[in-house]
Design a protein around this motif. Sequence first.
Motif, mmCIF file in Angstrom:
data_model
loop_
_atom_site.group_PDB
_atom_site.id
_atom_site.type_symbol
_atom_site.label_atom_id
_atom_site.label_comp_id
_atom_site.label_asym_id
_atom_site.label_seq_id
_atom_site.Cartn_x
_atom_site.Cartn_y
_atom_site.Cartn_z
ATOM 1 N N GLU B 369 -15.592 -15.267 33.091
ATOM 2 C CA GLU B 369 -14.823 -16.445 33.496
ATOM 3 C C GLU B 369 -13.316 -16.218 33.333
ATOM 4 O O GLU B 369 -12.861 -15.689 32.323
ATOM 5 C CB GLU B 369 -15.240 -17.643 32.653
ATOM 6 C CG GLU B 369 -14.642 -18.937 33.152
ATOM 7 C CD GLU B 369 -15.090 -20.115 32.309
ATOM 8 O OE1 GLU B 369 -16.166 -20.648 32.593
ATOM 9 O OE2 GLU B 369 -14.350 -20.480 31.381
ATOM 10 N N VAL B 370 -12.572 -16.610 34.376
ATOM 11 C CA VAL B 370 -11.109 -16.539 34.312
ATOM 12 C C VAL B 370 -10.589 -17.961 34.480
ATOM 13 O O VAL B 370 -10.947 -18.646 35.441
ATOM 14 C CB VAL B 370 -10.546 -15.637 35.439
ATOM 15 C CG1 VAL B 370 -9.024 -15.685 35.456
ATOM 16 C CG2 VAL B 370 -11.028 -14.215 35.267
ATOM 17 N N LEU B 371 -9.798 -18.400 33.521
ATOM 18 C CA LEU B 371 -9.289 -19.770 33.580
ATOM 19 C C LEU B 371 -7.826 -19.754 34.009
ATOM 20 O O LEU B 371 -7.004 -19.060 33.415
ATOM 21 C CB LEU B 371 -9.437 -20.428 32.200
ATOM 22 C CG LEU B 371 -8.962 -21.865 32.076
ATOM 23 C CD1 LEU B 371 -9.817 -22.787 32.946
ATOM 24 C CD2 LEU B 371 -9.024 -22.331 30.633
ATOM 25 N N ILE B 385 -3.036 -17.974 32.684
ATOM 26 C CA ILE B 385 -4.232 -17.307 33.214
ATOM 27 C C ILE B 385 -4.877 -16.555 32.055
ATOM 28 O O ILE B 385 -4.225 -15.698 31.438
ATOM 29 C CB ILE B 385 -3.853 -16.324 34.353
ATOM 30 C CG1 ILE B 385 -3.177 -17.090 35.488
ATOM 31 C CG2 ILE B 385 -5.097 -15.584 34.861
ATOM 32 C CD1 ILE B 385 -2.384 -16.233 36.449
ATOM 33 N N SER B 386 -6.119 -16.909 31.729
ATOM 34 C CA SER B 386 -6.743 -16.219 30.586
ATOM 35 C C SER B 386 -8.128 -15.707 30.955
ATOM 36 O O SER B 386 -8.790 -16.265 31.829
ATOM 37 C CB SER B 386 -6.828 -17.150 29.387
ATOM 38 O OG SER B 386 -7.698 -18.205 29.665
ATOM 39 N N ASP B 387 -8.520 -14.652 30.287
ATOM 40 C CA ASP B 387 -9.838 -14.082 30.547
ATOM 41 C C ASP B 387 -10.469 -13.599 29.243
ATOM 42 O O ASP B 387 -9.819 -13.601 28.191
ATOM 43 C CB ASP B 387 -9.713 -12.911 31.552
ATOM 44 C CG ASP B 387 -8.890 -11.773 31.000
ATOM 45 O OD1 ASP B 387 -9.266 -11.197 29.964
ATOM 46 O OD2 ASP B 387 -7.834 -11.438 31.600
ATOM 47 N N TYR B 388 -11.746 -13.220 29.328
ATOM 48 C CA TYR B 388 -12.446 -12.673 28.157
ATOM 49 C C TYR B 388 -12.670 -11.177 28.375
ATOM 50 O O TYR B 388 -13.748 -10.652 28.166
ATOM 51 C CB TYR B 388 -13.790 -13.388 27.971
ATOM 52 C CG TYR B 388 -13.652 -14.832 27.529
ATOM 53 C CD1 TYR B 388 -13.425 -15.148 26.199
ATOM 54 C CD2 TYR B 388 -13.732 -15.873 28.443
ATOM 55 C CE1 TYR B 388 -13.290 -16.461 25.787
ATOM 56 C CE2 TYR B 388 -13.606 -17.195 28.044
ATOM 57 C CZ TYR B 388 -13.386 -17.480 26.717
ATOM 58 O OH TYR B 388 -13.247 -18.774 26.315
ATOM 59 N N ARG B 439 -5.586 -9.173 23.065
ATOM 60 C CA ARG B 439 -6.270 -8.499 21.945
ATOM 61 C C ARG B 439 -7.406 -7.686 22.522
ATOM 62 O O ARG B 439 -8.173 -8.192 23.357
ATOM 63 C CB ARG B 439 -6.798 -9.522 20.942
ATOM 64 C CG ARG B 439 -5.702 -10.084 20.035
ATOM 65 C CD ARG B 439 -6.230 -11.268 19.280
ATOM 66 N NE ARG B 439 -7.006 -10.847 18.124
ATOM 67 C CZ ARG B 439 -6.548 -10.859 16.867
ATOM 68 N NH1 ARG B 439 -5.314 -11.254 16.633
ATOM 69 N NH2 ARG B 439 -7.303 -10.498 15.866
ATOM 70 N N GLU B 442 -11.180 -8.790 23.347
ATOM 71 C CA GLU B 442 -11.294 -10.245 23.170
ATOM 72 C C GLU B 442 -10.722 -11.011 24.356
ATOM 73 O O GLU B 442 -11.178 -12.094 24.675
ATOM 74 C CB GLU B 442 -10.587 -10.676 21.887
ATOM 75 C CG GLU B 442 -11.468 -10.437 20.679
ATOM 76 C CD GLU B 442 -10.687 -10.370 19.391
ATOM 77 O OE1 GLU B 442 -9.521 -10.790 19.400
ATOM 78 O OE2 GLU B 442 -11.245 -9.872 18.407
ATOM 79 N N GLY B 443 -9.721 -10.472 24.997
ATOM 80 C CA GLY B 443 -9.189 -11.157 26.175
ATOM 81 C C GLY B 443 -7.683 -11.088 26.283
ATOM 82 O O GLY B 443 -7.002 -10.586 25.385
ATOM 83 N N LYS B 445 -4.167 -13.331 27.776
ATOM 84 C CA LYS B 445 -3.622 -14.563 28.339
ATOM 85 C C LYS B 445 -2.261 -14.230 28.949
ATOM 86 O O LYS B 445 -1.409 -13.640 28.288
ATOM 87 C CB LYS B 445 -3.456 -15.610 27.243
ATOM 88 C CG LYS B 445 -2.787 -16.884 27.746
ATOM 89 C CD LYS B 445 -2.353 -17.800 26.605
ATOM 90 C CE LYS B 445 -1.300 -18.757 27.087
ATOM 91 N NZ LYS B 445 -0.689 -19.538 26.023
#
Lengths: 222, 459
Positions: B369-371, B385-388, B439, B442-443, B445
């Motif tokens: 998922e990308v938010l 824009i953040s991702d895992y 990180r 972990e993802g 941003k």
Amino acid sequence: MKNIFILTQFEADTLQAMKTAAYMSENKGNIILVTCSEISDSITELLFLSAKDHIDLNKRQDILDKWSVYKAETNIATTVREHHQFGISRPVIQKLLESFQVDVVIAPLSIQQSKQYIHKLFLKLLHNSNCPLLLLPEKDQTSEIIQRALFLDANGKSLAPSLQQLPFHVIHQSMIKEYENQSLNVLVDQLRVDLIVQPKRSNEVAEKNADVTSLGLPVLTI
Amino acid sequence: MTIRTKIALVFTLMTATVLLLLSIFVYLLSLQHAHGNFFTRLKVRASLAAETRFGVDEIHSVVKGIRERHLQRLPQEHEYFFPNDSLLSQHIQDSIPEIPPSFIQEVKQNDFAEYNRGFLHFSGIVYTSQKGKNVVIASAYDENAENHITFLRNLLMVGFLSSCLLVFALGRIFSTRIMHPISAVISKVHDITTTNLSERVQGGEGNDELSEIANTFNSMLDRLETTFELQRNFISNASHELRTPLTSILGEAEIILQTKRTTEDYIKSIITMQQEAHKLEEVTSSLLRLSQISYEGKKQKIEPLQMDELLMSIKIDFDKRMPDNHVKVMVQQSEENPNVYTLMCSDVWMELALTNIIQNSIKYSDNKEVLVTLSYTDTEFFINISDYGIGIPEQDQKHIFEPFFRASNTFNYTGYGIGLPLAARIIRLHSGKLKIYSRTNEGTKVFIQFPQYKRLKSD
């Protein structure tokens, strides 16, 4: 966020608070461990005040040792200082926050549940100050890494730029209109939220807000 | 002439001027004082001479006695007595030719006059006795003052000259000491070439101008070194990226031409070469775009753009190209101001920038998922824009905006290291700010900040 206060009595959950503080300051901030105790009514005792008499030195050493190990393992540049406060009042807390240029105060669960009057007063005064306050839940439920936060504010208040520049993603309540009929629990699960952010309310202390605290997530009041 | 000599000369000239003025002042004042003193003595002698000659007999003998016993004769001392009549001028001129007519006029008018030629002094008074008015003139040569004044003049001249020499010598030493760090900086800068750009100038620890010069040189060298390093990295990375597909094409061609092959083999080989040629084209066109944005940034057509609409169109585009994507776009709605997300920009470039960033998030999170959120304050709006995904290792984070740089954990993913530098340049070109928090495992941003479009807002 550079300077972070952690209100503590050196219980085990202090270490978790320190890890969260390091994460929020992107591993390069300053942590100030704040302990507090009542001020004595006796004048003679006041002449010989010593912080050591009011701190559990074994617990303190244990926490600091574990922190040193964690710091060495993760190779972070966060620094730790300590401050003991005898007695507290609204002007004193204001001065403390100003002199340390505090960006956020973290209160572990042990402090939130403390029966001591001084801790309760400290939290109440912090809640009434302008400084953001992060209330941590139980240690087991706390995720060390915060990826997403949910900003709960029915009034449509904008997110402060300082909050936008934190290492986690803040979702504003007004962005999730399609989920508005769902309960907070489901919402938190679906959005994979790790932190709840809410504005300070004048008459309600955050820890008494049952809806939010029952989620088992840290709560940041700003 | 070196700066060192100039400083010493200016220093000497300034000091010499002050010393000269002081010496002249002292000399003239001493001379005036000596003359004044001698005139007083001479006037007393003229009075005594008049008393002796024209006074009452009893007094005249007493005065004469005192004068002879107690007063020393001055060098070339003379006394002249003239009756104050119509022939006075004639008599004086005949007896004392050195005296000018103005002296005689002054005596007549004021009953007193003084005159000196060099150290020869004249003092004249009008003495009124029972016998009538008489003019008495006393003259003498002031040898004592002449000796003193000559000595003082010689002393001042010698002092002046030796002071000038001393000041010049001290100025020279002083200027050499001042200029020494500058000379050191100059010789050090002369020694620094492209091969030893890491060398730094030694600059003192104070807050003076010399430390400032050294620090300025050092910061310039820092920038130069960084630029050289960037250029070196760029050239090595670019040549690597361009050479890889070329090597594949050449290798493929060489292998296929070694022996006679079937038509299928030829087709297969040409398809491989075509794929590699496409890669090459993609790299070169990305490079071209990067250089266009770097040098022709202001030439693009700038129009107001609704960022929320752009993000939605990017999402629709992704849904078409990658139907199984997990991009979630959320926008904080503003009912008061519909233009809160308006940005003056080139829509093609902005789309390219945001598409690149979102595509990176999808790619490096293995389609997790990308938010994407869009929010605002009174003066700015923000795209987060953040991702895992796999994240960016901490040591690589400072290089991610360099063209062709790829983080150390991206070997399993195709890419050329151009997307993010290109996006960063486009965003900065539109007065935006871009910051990345990441990180490993972990993802990531990505935080983008743009100022609000003021004109539309005020309308």
